[in-house]
Design a protein around this motif. Structure first.
Motif, short mmCIF file in Angstrom:
data_model
loop_
_atom_site.label_atom_id
_atom_site.label_comp_id
_atom_site.label_asym_id
_atom_site.label_seq_id
_atom_site.Cartn_x
_atom_site.Cartn_y
_atom_site.Cartn_z
N GLU A 51 0.35 -3.42 -6.18
CA GLU A 51 0.30 -2.11 -5.35
C GLU A 51 -1.05 -1.61 -5.42
N CYS A 52 -1.33 -0.84 -4.03
CA CYS A 52 -2.49 -0.14 -3.85
C CYS A 52 -2.53 1.29 -3.34
N GLY A 53 -3.55 1.76 -3.32
CA GLY A 53 -3.49 3.40 -2.64
C GLY A 53 -4.86 3.90 -2.81
N TYR A 77 -7.30 -0.69 4.77
CA TYR A 77 -8.04 -1.37 3.64
C TYR A 77 -8.44 -2.77 3.77
N ARG A 104 0.99 -1.05 0.06
CA ARG A 104 -0.04 -0.13 -0.04
C ARG A 104 0.81 1.29 -0.11
N GLN A 108 -5.65 -0.19 -7.49
CA GLN A 108 -4.78 -1.33 -7.36
C GLN A 108 -4.22 -1.63 -8.78
N HIS A 141 -1.18 1.69 5.85
CA HIS A 141 -0.48 2.55 4.82
C HIS A 141 0.85 2.18 5.08
#
Length: 106
Positions: free
Chosen positions: A75-77, A21, A10, A102, A35
């Motif tokens: 990857e995510c955010g 999340y 993340r 993502q 995070h």
């Protein structure tokens, strides 16, 4: 039998900094991610769907196929970075499944 796994990293961003999340694999929660955190999960080979959620908002769905002994990385955010923070109400009401992002990474 070899280990089959995937990892999720993340991004560190201001939006949702203090909130986790939910990670959903095949529509079932398998964990949560904070995070700047990276989580690694073991799973059986095959085709799977990965999605993220926070409250009633979420991300796009990524469908991927993983073989025995393979590792996949994601990857995510939050999409609410920079000037997009001004559009948070738009994302919550009209773009709920684009609130988070993502993507797979090599």
């Amino acid at each position: 039998m070899m280990t089959t796994s995937f990892s999720v990293t993340r991004a560190n961003a201001y939006a949702d900094h203090f909130r986790d999340y939910q990670l959903l694999l095949n529509d079932k929660e398998i964990g949560r991610i904070s995070h700047s955190e990276t989580r690694i999960f073991n799973m059986p080979p095959g085709t799977h769907k990965l999605r993220l959620k926070i409250d009633w908002c979420g991300s796009n769905v990524i469908e991927f196929t993983i073989t025995d002994g393979e590792c996949c990385h994601f990857e995510c955010g939050s999409n609410l970075t920079g000037f997009k923070l001004l559009f948070s109400l738009f994302y919550v009401i009209f773009a709920r499944n684009r609130y988070l992002w993502q993507q797979s990474r090599p």
